[in-house]
Design a protein around this motif. Structure first.
Motif, PDB file in Angstrom:
ATOM      1  N   LEU A 112       0.812  -1.208   0.000  1.00  0.00           N
ATOM      2  CA  LEU A 112       0.000   0.000   0.000  1.00  0.00           C
ATOM      3  C   LEU A 112       0.854   1.269   0.000  1.00  0.00           C
ATOM      4  N   THR A 113       2.173   1.091  -0.031  1.00  0.00           N
ATOM      5  CA  THR A 113       3.106   2.208  -0.143  1.00  0.00           C
ATOM      6  C   THR A 113       4.125   1.871  -1.213  1.00  0.00           C
ATOM      7  N   VAL A 114       4.876   2.874  -1.623  1.00  0.00           N
ATOM      8  CA  VAL A 114       5.932   2.642  -2.597  1.00  0.00           C
ATOM      9  C   VAL A 114       7.036   3.671  -2.388  1.00  0.00           C
ATOM     10  N   ASP A 115       8.271   3.208  -2.498  1.00  0.00           N
ATOM     11  CA  ASP A 115       9.451   4.060  -2.539  1.00  0.00           C
ATOM     12  C   ASP A 115      10.433   3.297  -3.405  1.00  0.00           C
ATOM     13  N   ALA A 116      10.435   3.605  -4.693  1.00  0.00           N
ATOM     14  CA  ALA A 116      11.189   2.801  -5.653  1.00  0.00           C
ATOM     15  C   ALA A 116      12.010   3.679  -6.584  1.00  0.00           C
ATOM     16  N   LEU A 117      13.113   3.115  -7.019  1.00  0.00           N
ATOM     17  CA  LEU A 117      13.957   3.757  -8.020  1.00  0.00           C
ATOM     18  C   LEU A 117      13.773   3.047  -9.345  1.00  0.00           C
ATOM     19  N   GLY A 118      13.719   3.813 -10.419  1.00  0.00           N
ATOM     20  CA  GLY A 118      13.569   3.260 -11.753  1.00  0.00           C
ATOM     21  C   GLY A 118      14.226   4.176 -12.758  1.00  0.00           C
ATOM     22  N   LYS A 119      13.797   4.053 -13.994  1.00  0.00           N
ATOM     23  CA  LYS A 119      14.375   4.868 -15.062  1.00  0.00           C
ATOM     24  C   LYS A 119      13.266   5.440 -15.929  1.00  0.00           C
ATOM     25  N   SER A 120      13.524   6.613 -16.457  1.00  0.00           N
ATOM     26  CA  SER A 120      12.645   7.217 -17.451  1.00  0.00           C
ATOM     27  C   SER A 120      13.524   7.663 -18.605  1.00  0.00           C
ATOM     28  N   GLY A 123      16.519   9.656 -17.471  1.00  0.00           N
ATOM     29  CA  GLY A 123      17.480   9.069 -16.539  1.00  0.00           C
ATOM     30  C   GLY A 123      16.806   8.480 -15.319  1.00  0.00           C
ATOM     31  N   PRO A 124      17.535   8.403 -14.207  1.00  0.00           N
ATOM     32  CA  PRO A 124      16.989   7.801 -12.983  1.00  0.00           C
ATOM     33  C   PRO A 124      15.774   8.570 -12.478  1.00  0.00           C
ATOM     34  N   VAL A 125      14.846   7.834 -11.897  1.00  0.00           N
ATOM     35  CA  VAL A 125      13.631   8.434 -11.351  1.00  0.00           C
ATOM     36  C   VAL A 125      13.266   7.719 -10.052  1.00  0.00           C
ATOM     37  N   ARG A 126      12.693   8.486  -9.132  1.00  0.00           N
ATOM     38  CA  ARG A 126      12.233   7.928  -7.855  1.00  0.00           C
ATOM     39  C   ARG A 126      10.727   8.135  -7.769  1.00  0.00           C
ATOM     40  N   LEU A 127      10.039   7.127  -7.276  1.00  0.00           N
ATOM     41  CA  LEU A 127       8.595   7.151  -7.079  1.00  0.00           C
ATOM     42  C   LEU A 127       8.319   6.891  -5.603  1.00  0.00           C
ATOM     43  N   VAL A 128       7.619   7.815  -4.967  1.00  0.00           N
ATOM     44  CA  VAL A 128       7.250   7.683  -3.555  1.00  0.00           C
ATOM     45  C   VAL A 128       5.749   7.901  -3.459  1.00  0.00           C
TER      46      VAL A 128
END
Length: 165
Positions: A112-120, A123-128
């Motif tokens: 039910l939560t998210v704190d993830a690193l990925g790419k767009s 470049g690098p992207v963080r999703l919280v």
């Protein structure tokens, strides 16, 4: 005389520039009254049909962007309350897929939560963010941007300001 006026005009311009903050927080209530939140700039709203775990719903995204970081709240209505709650993991998965991040949730609460690193593309992207349902309405409250451009205080302020109605 002209130099003095120029200096005064320059000083006034600097003072005015100091009064226009990067984060211009404002109270926002969704047009349908389903939530309230603080946005760091004037938000825009967009609605489209999405597939969430096999059900098609109209999702409305309300978002504001500041210096490349997006602060967004998505809402949708499921046919019933049980389906709204069951669809939250699919909502989370879709966002993780969008940034190419691996799901590391090990429990239902973590899902039910998210704190993830990925790419767009940039470049690098963080999703919280976090996901919740109230009756038949589903919510996603997220902040996404370049990892070094997401001030923790502003991210926390936005996420904690969200209040479903």
């Amino acid at each position: 005389m002209h130099i003095k006026q120029f200096m005064l005009a320059g000083a006034a311009a600097l003072l005015l520039a100091g009064c226009s903050p990067t984060y211009n927080w404002r109270d926002y209530t969704s047009p349908d009254g389903s939530f309230k939140a603080l946005f760091p700039a004037k938000p825009a709203t967009h609605t489209r049909t999405v597939d969430l775990g096999g059900i098609r719903v109209e999702m409305t995204m309300t978002a504001a962007e500041v210096e490349g970081t997006t602060f967004a709240i998505g809402t949708a209505v499921a046919p019933d309350a049980a389906l709204a709650h069951a669809t939250l993991p699919a909502m989370r998965q879709a966002l993780l897929r969008n940034i190419g991040a691996v799901d590391k949730a090990t429990s239902e609460t973590a899902a039910l939560t998210v704190d993830a690193l990925g790419k767009s593309q940039g470049g690098p992207v963080r999703l919280v963010g976090r996901f919740l349902a109230r009756d038949t309405r589903m919510y996603q409250v997220i902040v996404v941007g370049k990892p070094d451009a997401m001030p923790p205080e502003q991210t926390a302020q936005f996420l904690s300001s969200f209040a479903p109605q």
